[in-house]
Design an enzyme around this catalytic site. Structure first.
Site, PDB file in Angstrom:
ATOM      1  N   TYR A 132     -16.104 -12.166   4.828  1.00 48.55           N
ATOM      2  CA  TYR A 132     -14.739 -12.129   5.364  1.00 48.55           C
ATOM      3  C   TYR A 132     -13.743 -12.084   4.214  1.00 48.55           C
ATOM      4  O   TYR A 132     -13.908 -12.814   3.230  1.00 48.55           O
ATOM      5  CB  TYR A 132     -14.461 -13.381   6.208  1.00 48.55           C
TER       6      TYR A 132
ATOM      7  N   GLU B 126      -9.893 -11.482   4.675  1.00 53.85           N
ATOM      8  CA  GLU B 126      -8.524 -11.197   5.092  1.00 53.85           C
ATOM      9  C   GLU B 126      -7.570 -11.328   3.917  1.00 53.85           C
ATOM     10  O   GLU B 126      -7.696 -12.250   3.109  1.00 53.85           O
ATOM     11  CB  GLU B 126      -8.064 -12.158   6.203  1.00 53.85           C
TER      12      GLU B 126
ATOM     13  N   ASP C 163      -0.245  12.785   8.839  1.00 59.40           N
ATOM     14  CA  ASP C 163      -1.611  12.363   9.158  1.00 59.40           C
ATOM     15  C   ASP C 163      -2.527  13.515   8.736  1.00 59.40           C
ATOM     16  O   ASP C 163      -2.684  14.493   9.451  1.00 59.40           O
ATOM     17  CB  ASP C 163      -1.724  12.081  10.661  1.00 59.40           C
TER      18      ASP C 163
ATOM     19  N   THR D  94      -8.147   9.715   8.013  1.00 60.02           N
ATOM     20  CA  THR D  94      -9.493   9.177   8.153  1.00 60.02           C
ATOM     21  C   THR D  94     -10.227   9.505   6.866  1.00 60.02           C
ATOM     22  O   THR D  94      -9.797  10.348   6.081  1.00 60.02           O
ATOM     23  CB  THR D  94     -10.237   9.815   9.342  1.00 60.02           C
TER      24      THR D  94
ATOM     25  N   LYS E  51     -13.892  12.844   7.623  1.00 61.96           N
ATOM     26  CA  LYS E  51     -13.911  14.252   8.057  1.00 61.96           C
ATOM     27  C   LYS E  51     -14.175  15.134   6.831  1.00 61.96           C
ATOM     28  O   LYS E  51     -15.225  15.012   6.230  1.00 61.96           O
ATOM     29  CB  LYS E  51     -12.593  14.578   8.772  1.00 61.96           C
TER      30      LYS E  51
ATOM     31  N   ARG F 133     -16.969   6.334   8.039  1.00 64.15           N
ATOM     32  CA  ARG F 133     -15.998   6.329   9.135  1.00 64.15           C
ATOM     33  C   ARG F 133     -14.923   5.276   8.856  1.00 64.15           C
ATOM     34  O   ARG F 133     -15.235   4.091   8.718  1.00 64.15           O
ATOM     35  CB  ARG F 133     -16.763   5.972  10.409  1.00 64.15           C
TER      36      ARG F 133
HETATM   37  N1  DSN Z   1     -11.704  12.876  17.180  1.00 62.37           N
HETATM   38  C1  DSN Z   1     -11.033  13.536  16.093  1.00 62.37           C
HETATM   39  C2  DSN Z   1     -11.202  14.996  16.136  1.00 62.37           C
HETATM   40  O1  DSN Z   1     -12.234  15.424  16.615  1.00 62.37           O
HETATM   41  O2  DSN Z   1     -10.339  15.739  15.709  1.00 62.37           O
HETATM   42  C3  DSN Z   1      -9.619  13.159  16.005  1.00 62.37           C
HETATM   43  O3  DSN Z   1      -9.481  11.788  16.092  1.00 62.37           O
END
Ligand code: DSN
Length: 435
Positions: free
Chosen positions: A56, A58, A202, A228, A231, A237
C-alpha cells in the site's frame, strides 16, 4: 512470470491456470486488430506480476501515508521521470488506474459540477468520458459536442470555434477513440485561449505515436494531457497524466488555499478519485516508458502507421468505403453500409475466423450503437508481432473473404485455417514464457 511460477498456479488453481492458457492460445492463434489493444513485452509482463502488488502506498514518492515505501518510491520516481522525458513534460502522475480515472481527476481539477465542457461526439469518434450521457462526464457537466464534416469526415474546426464562442465552455477536450487522423492541437489552443478555457488532450489512442515522434506533440499545447498506457504505448493496462504548463492556481472545494494545478491534479488522483496506487502496474509502466524511449520503439511507431496505411489503401483498392478516405494514425474505420452490411454481423463472422475487430459507429451512422455500420481496425498489435506490408495485404484479403461471405461457415472456416497459419509464423511469446 516465469515458467516455474506458471507451474505453481497450475498446481494450486488449475481452473484459473487453464483459462489463462486458453486466452494465451487465443491471442497467439488469431489476428488482434482491435485498435486499442497491444501485446506487452515479456519484461512488462514480469514487472506486473510480482511482490509490488503487496504494497500500500497512498500518497506520492517521499510523501506517503504508510511506512515501508522506500522501494515503491524508487520505482514510482523512475516511472515519473521516464514519462516526463518521453513526452517532454515537466510534471507527471503515473497513478491513474485507467484512462477514465485520469480524465475524471482532470475534470475534477479544472471544473465544478454543472460547468460546461466541449468534447468530440462519441458517434463521430470521441470517447465515453468526453461527455457521453451514459458516463459520469455527461452526468456531471453540461456537454456540448463537436464532430466531423459530413463530406470529408475530418474535424470541423469552424464548428469547434463557433460552439466555443457560443457556449463558453470552461474546458475543451481533444482526442478520440475512432478518429483516424492526426490531432493538431495548436488550432484548439487558439480557440481555448480566445474564450479563456482549459485545453485538455486525451491522447490514449495515439500516445505511442507521440512517443515514437510520428504524431505531432500535444503536451506543449494542452494544460493537461491524459493517456492510457496500454494502447499504442504498449505498456500495462493503466493511465497517466502529464503537463508542461506551469502557473495557474485553483481554489479547490474544501481546500483552505489555492493550489498550483499540478498539485491539484495530484490531489484529485489521490485522495480525489482513487485509493492506493497499483505499484506492480506502476513498475510495469516504468518498464514500458523505458522501452518507448528506445530507437526500436520509434521504428515500431512508424511501422504501426505504415501498416495502417497499407490496410486503408488495400481496402480502398477493393472498393471499400474507408472513413475520411484513409488514415494517418494506427487505425482505419470501414463503413460497410454501401455493401448493405453491419458492423455487428462483420464483427461476429470475423471473430469466428479468429480475426478480432470491433463494430464501431461511423459518423452520421443511422444504425444503433449495438449494431453500427462500421468496423474499426487497428495495426498496433499485429505490428508488435512483427507483421509488415506483405502480411497487411494478406489480412485485407482474409477480412474481405469473411465480409463477402458472412453466412458461409465453410468459407469462414477456410479463412480461420489461413489466419492460424499466418499467425503461427509470428509467435507471441517465447515458449518458456507462457504467460
Ligand atoms: N475501449 C477503448 C477503445 O477501444 O478505444 C477506449 O476506452
Amino acid at each position: 512470470m516465469s515458467a516455474h511460477l506458471k507451474n505453481l498456479l497450475k498446481d494450486s488453481d488449475p481452473a484459473v491456470a487453464e483459462i489463462i492458457e486458453r486466452e494465451r492460445a487465443r491471442q497467439n492463434h488469431g489476428l488482434e486488430l482491435i485498435a486499442s489493444e497491444n501485446f506487452v513485452s515479456p519484461a512488462v509482463l514480469e514487472a506486473m506480476g510480482n511482490v509490488m502488488t503487496n504494497k500500500y502506498a497512498e500518497g506520492l514518492p517521499g510523501k506517503r501515508y504508510y511506512g515501508g515505501c522506500k522501494h515503491v518510491d524508487e520505482v514510482e520516481t523512475l516511472a515519473i521521470e521516464r514519462a516526463k522525458e518521453l513526452f517532454g513534460a515537466k510534471w507527471a502522475n503515473v497513478q491513474p488506474h485507467s484512462g477514465a480515472q485520469a480524465n475524471m481527476a482532470v475534470y475534477y481539477t479544472f471544473l465544478k459540477p454543472g460547468d460546461t465542457i466541449l468534447g468530440m461526439d462519441l458517434a463521430h469518434g470521441g470517447h465515453l468520458t468526453h461527455g457521453s450521457p451514459v458516463n459520469f462526464s455527461g452526468r456531471m457537466f453540461q456537454v456540448i459536442s463537436y464532430g466531423v464534416k459530413r463530406d470529408t469526415n475530418l474535424i470541423d474546426i469552424d464548428d469547434v470555434a463557433q460552439k466555443a464562442r457560443e457556449h463558453r465552455p470552461k474546458l475543451i477536450m481533444t482526442g478520440s477513440s475512432a478518429y483516424p487522423r492526426k490531432w493538431e492541437l495548436a488550432l484548439f489552443r487558439e480557440i481555448a485561449d480566445e474564450i479563456g478555457a482549459y485545453l485538455i488532450c486525451d491522447m490514449s489512442h495515439f500516445s505511442g505515436l507521440v512517443a515514437g515522434k510520428v504524431h505531432p506533440d500535444v503536451v506543449p499545447f494542452a494544460h493537461a494531457v491524459t493517456s492510457t498506457t496500454h494502447k499504442t504505448l504498449r505498456g500495462p493496462r493503466g493511465g497517466v497524466i502529464l503537463s508542461s504548463q506551469e502557473g495557474g492556481e485553483l481554489l479547490l472545494a474544501g481546500m483552505p488555499k489555492p493550489k498550483s494545478y499540478w498539485d491539484a491534479l495530484d490531489s484529485w488522483v489521490f485522495p480525489g478519485v482513487q485509493g492506493g496506487p497499483l505499484m506492480h502496474v506502476i513498475a510495469a509502466k516504468a518498464v514500458a516508458f523505458g522501452e518507448a524511449l528506445t530507437p526500436a520503439f520509434r521504428e515500431y511507431a512508424q511501422a504501426v502507421i505504415n501498416n495502417a496505411k497499407v490496410l486503408a489503401d488495400e481496402f480502398l483498392a477493393m472498393g471499400y468505403k474507408v472513413v475520411s478516405g484513409g488514415t494517418d494514425t494506427h487505425l482505419i474505420l470501414l463503413d460497410l453500409s454501401p455493401m448493405g452490411k453491419t458492423g455487428k454481423a462483420a464483427e461476429k463472422a470475423l471473430e469466428a475466423a479468429d480475426i478480432t475487430v470491433n463494430k464501431n459507429m461511423v459518423p452520421f451512422d443511422p444504425q444503433k450503437p449495438l449494431v453500427t455500420s462500421g468496423v474499426r481496425i487497428g495495426s498496433p498489435a499485429i505490428t508488435s508481432r512483427g507483421m509488415g506490408v506483405a502480411e497487411m495485404k494478406k489480412i485485407v484479403k482474409l477480412i474481405d473473404r469473411v465480409i463477402q461471405n458472412l453466412d458461409s461457415e465453410e468459407e469462414i472456416s477456410k479463412v480461420r485455417a489461413e489466419v492460424q497459419e499466418l499467425a503461427s509464423g509470428f509467435p507471441l511469446y517465447p515458449q518458456a514464457f507462457q504467460y
